[in-house]
Design a protein around this motif. Structure first.
Motif, PDB file in Angstrom:
ATOM      1  N   UNK A  68      -4.486 -44.226  64.109  1.00  0.00           N
ATOM      2  CA  UNK A  68      -3.348 -45.076  64.445  1.00  0.00           C
ATOM      3  C   UNK A  68      -3.124 -45.031  65.948  1.00  0.00           C
ATOM      4  N   UNK A  69      -2.972 -46.193  66.555  1.00  0.00           N
ATOM      5  CA  UNK A  69      -2.780 -46.288  67.995  1.00  0.00           C
ATOM      6  C   UNK A  69      -4.033 -46.700  68.746  1.00  0.00           C
ATOM      7  N   UNK A  70      -5.196 -46.616  68.082  1.00  0.00           N
ATOM      8  CA  UNK A  70      -6.440 -47.029  68.738  1.00  0.00           C
ATOM      9  C   UNK A  70      -6.424 -48.527  69.038  1.00  0.00           C
ATOM     10  N   UNK A  71      -6.992 -48.885  70.183  1.00  0.00           N
ATOM     11  CA  UNK A  71      -7.142 -50.294  70.561  1.00  0.00           C
ATOM     12  C   UNK A  71      -8.513 -50.769  70.087  1.00  0.00           C
ATOM     13  N   UNK A  72      -8.542 -51.891  69.367  1.00  0.00           N
ATOM     14  CA  UNK A  72      -9.790 -52.404  68.820  1.00  0.00           C
ATOM     15  C   UNK A  72     -10.009 -53.855  69.226  1.00  0.00           C
ATOM     16  N   UNK A  73     -11.281 -54.211  69.305  1.00  0.00           N
ATOM     17  CA  UNK A  73     -11.672 -55.616  69.419  1.00  0.00           C
ATOM     18  C   UNK A  73     -12.188 -56.033  68.052  1.00  0.00           C
ATOM     19  N   UNK A  74     -11.640 -57.102  67.524  1.00  0.00           N
ATOM     20  CA  UNK A  74     -11.994 -57.533  66.175  1.00  0.00           C
ATOM     21  C   UNK A  74     -12.343 -59.021  66.176  1.00  0.00           C
ATOM     22  N   UNK A  75     -12.963 -59.446  65.089  1.00  0.00           N
ATOM     23  CA  UNK A  75     -13.327 -60.851  64.904  1.00  0.00           C
ATOM     24  C   UNK A  75     -12.586 -61.386  63.681  1.00  0.00           C
ATOM     25  N   UNK A  76     -12.064 -62.587  63.789  1.00  0.00           N
ATOM     26  CA  UNK A  76     -11.362 -63.217  62.666  1.00  0.00           C
ATOM     27  C   UNK A  76     -12.378 -63.624  61.598  1.00  0.00           C
ATOM     28  N   UNK A  77     -12.185 -63.127  60.369  1.00  0.00           N
ATOM     29  CA  UNK A  77     -13.064 -63.467  59.249  1.00  0.00           C
ATOM     30  C   UNK A  77     -12.482 -64.612  58.436  1.00  0.00           C
ATOM     31  N   UNK A  78     -11.160 -64.530  58.177  1.00  0.00           N
ATOM     32  CA  UNK A  78     -10.525 -65.565  57.357  1.00  0.00           C
ATOM     33  C   UNK A  78      -9.033 -65.606  57.647  1.00  0.00           C
ATOM     34  N   UNK A  79      -8.463 -66.817  57.535  1.00  0.00           N
ATOM     35  CA  UNK A  79      -7.031 -67.026  57.704  1.00  0.00           C
ATOM     36  C   UNK A  79      -6.495 -67.661  56.422  1.00  0.00           C
ATOM     37  N   UNK A  80      -5.631 -66.937  55.721  1.00  0.00           N
ATOM     38  CA  UNK A  80      -5.020 -67.445  54.490  1.00  0.00           C
ATOM     39  C   UNK A  80      -3.563 -67.774  54.809  1.00  0.00           C
ATOM     40  N   UNK A  81      -3.298 -69.027  55.107  1.00  0.00           N
ATOM     41  CA  UNK A  81      -1.955 -69.446  55.489  1.00  0.00           C
ATOM     42  C   UNK A  81      -0.968 -69.349  54.342  1.00  0.00           C
ATOM     43  N   UNK A  82      -1.413 -69.653  53.140  1.00  0.00           N
ATOM     44  CA  UNK A  82      -0.521 -69.653  51.993  1.00  0.00           C
ATOM     45  C   UNK A  82      -0.011 -68.250  51.677  1.00  0.00           C
ATOM     46  N   UNK A  83      -0.894 -67.268  51.718  1.00  0.00           N
ATOM     47  CA  UNK A  83      -0.500 -65.891  51.424  1.00  0.00           C
ATOM     48  C   UNK A  83      -0.196 -65.089  52.680  1.00  0.00           C
ATOM     49  N   UNK A  84      -0.273 -65.748  53.846  1.00  0.00           N
ATOM     50  CA  UNK A  84       0.044 -65.125  55.140  1.00  0.00           C
ATOM     51  C   UNK A  84      -0.831 -63.882  55.347  1.00  0.00           C
ATOM     52  N   UNK A  85      -2.134 -64.060  55.220  1.00  0.00           N
ATOM     53  CA  UNK A  85      -3.048 -62.944  55.388  1.00  0.00           C
ATOM     54  C   UNK A  85      -4.108 -63.280  56.426  1.00  0.00           C
ATOM     55  N   UNK A  86      -4.382 -62.293  57.265  1.00  0.00           N
ATOM     56  CA  UNK A  86      -5.385 -62.438  58.315  1.00  0.00           C
ATOM     57  C   UNK A  86      -6.445 -61.366  58.094  1.00  0.00           C
ATOM     58  N   UNK A  87      -7.676 -61.801  57.802  1.00  0.00           N
ATOM     59  CA  UNK A  87      -8.766 -60.855  57.556  1.00  0.00           C
ATOM     60  C   UNK A  87      -9.590 -60.720  58.834  1.00  0.00           C
ATOM     61  N   UNK A  88      -9.851 -59.457  59.223  1.00  0.00           N
ATOM     62  CA  UNK A  88     -10.537 -59.172  60.483  1.00  0.00           C
ATOM     63  C   UNK A  88     -11.758 -58.299  60.254  1.00  0.00           C
ATOM     64  N   UNK A  89     -12.632 -58.265  61.256  1.00  0.00           N
ATOM     65  CA  UNK A  89     -13.820 -57.406  61.185  1.00  0.00           C
ATOM     66  C   UNK A  89     -14.053 -56.729  62.531  1.00  0.00           C
ATOM     67  N   UNK A  90     -14.190 -55.424  62.481  1.00  0.00           N
ATOM     68  CA  UNK A  90     -14.585 -54.678  63.682  1.00  0.00           C
ATOM     69  C   UNK A  90     -16.101 -54.630  63.784  1.00  0.00           C
ATOM     70  N   UNK A  91     -16.741 -54.610  62.623  1.00  0.00           N
ATOM     71  CA  UNK A  91     -18.211 -54.552  62.570  1.00  0.00           C
ATOM     72  C   UNK A  91     -18.831 -55.764  63.254  1.00  0.00           C
ATOM     73  N   UNK A  92     -18.307 -56.938  63.009  1.00  0.00           N
ATOM     74  CA  UNK A  92     -18.860 -58.152  63.578  1.00  0.00           C
ATOM     75  C   UNK A  92     -18.564 -58.301  65.062  1.00  0.00           C
ATOM     76  N   UNK A  93     -17.580 -57.519  65.546  1.00  0.00           N
ATOM     77  CA  UNK A  93     -17.259 -57.582  66.961  1.00  0.00           C
ATOM     78  C   UNK A  93     -18.209 -56.741  67.770  1.00  0.00           C
TER      79      UNK A  93
END
Length: 272
Positions: free
Chosen positions: A247-272
């Motif tokens: 907790x507190x670590x700074x990460x660079x991530x890539x957006x995998x998916x945006x679910x507007x209806x359920x208000x969810x943002x899926x991210x990937x550190x691996x792909x970054x």
């Protein structure tokens, strides 16, 4: 022939009853799940039922509401001609002025009032219009999730007693005789505003806010968090998120998916 005739009598009797009517009768049986009522005008068998949420705003146990043989009255909530039954609300008869006010509200309607009390389970609002509540500090009630789009530790971080508020009406809570309100509905959703310009594959920077068994949450903007699933934390298999980040670590991530209806943002550190 006798059964068919009896069924026809029931259908004929129920056909004359409409939602909003007031029916009177005699209590035939009482249990934890409700009570059955022999309605006036049809004494062959009980056709009326009072469910566990429709007994009373003051007495929660049916044993304190009515007993077998007692005369009762209730507003018709539903009529099922096929099943041969009428659902009644005795609570509607306790305070008809308040019931009529709440029943007349429509979802999405804007209501104003003053914060009357802050409790551990929500916030009571004294509405400008309509009668006072016979039991609670206010007729309006806001649950914690409906206070704000953003994360907060206590309701007092969002509102205070005596504060004027404008809310959206969600529904009539017949169990408590109150108007369920939403304060956050009156504000633009920051999540939708943020993801409006976000596309899959876009890189973002953020801070790890929480570790869970299936991944980590990363705050990529003020109050906006996305989930990095355990499988997306590293290019090699990871048993637990704490093996990779804190907790507190700074990460660079890539957006995998945006679910507007359920208000969810899926991210990937691996792909970054």
């Amino acid at each position: 022939m006798g059964d068919a005739s009896a069924g026809g009598d029931v259908r004929s009797f129920l056909a004359a009853i409409g939602v909003g009517d007031v029916c009177r009768g005699t209590v035939a049986a009482v249990s934890r799940s409700g009570m059955s009522v022999v309605l006036d005008g049809f004494t062959a068998r009980p056709l009326g039922t009072v469910g566990p949420l429709d007994g009373s705003w003051w007495c929660r146990r049916f044993a304190d509401v009515a007993v077998v043989g007692q005369r009762v009255a209730g507003e018709v909530m539903a009529v099922d001609v096929d099943e041969g039954g009428v659902r009644l609300s005795m609570a509607a008869m306790e305070n008809p002025e308040l019931w009529a006010f709440l029943k007349g509200l429509r979802p999405g309607e804007r209501l104003t009032g003053t914060v009357a009390a802050i409790e551990s389970f929500g916030v009571f609002v004294a509405l400008d219009e309509g009668p006072e509540h016979p039991v609670y500090p206010g007729v309006g009630f806001i649950t914690y999730p409906e206070l704000s789009w953003r994360h907060f530790e206590a309701a007092s971080d969002v509102v205070e007693v005596g504060q004027r508020v404008s809310c959206e009406f969600l529904q009539f809570d017949t169990w408590n005789g109150e108007a369920r309100l939403s304060l956050r509905a009156m504000q633009p959703d920051p999540f939708l505003a943020f993801v409006d310009g976000i596309v899959a594959g876009q890189k973002l920077s953020g801070r790890v806010t929480k570790l869970v068994p299936f991944g980590v949450f990363v705050e990529v903007a003020d109050g906006i968090e996305g989930l990095v699933h355990l499988s997306e934390l590293s290019s090699v298999p990871v048993a637990a998120p704490e093996d990779v980040v804190r907790v507190g670590d700074e990460l660079t991530v890539v957006v995998v998916d945006v679910d507007r209806q359920r208000r969810r943002l899926s991210l990937s550190r691996r792909q970054a």
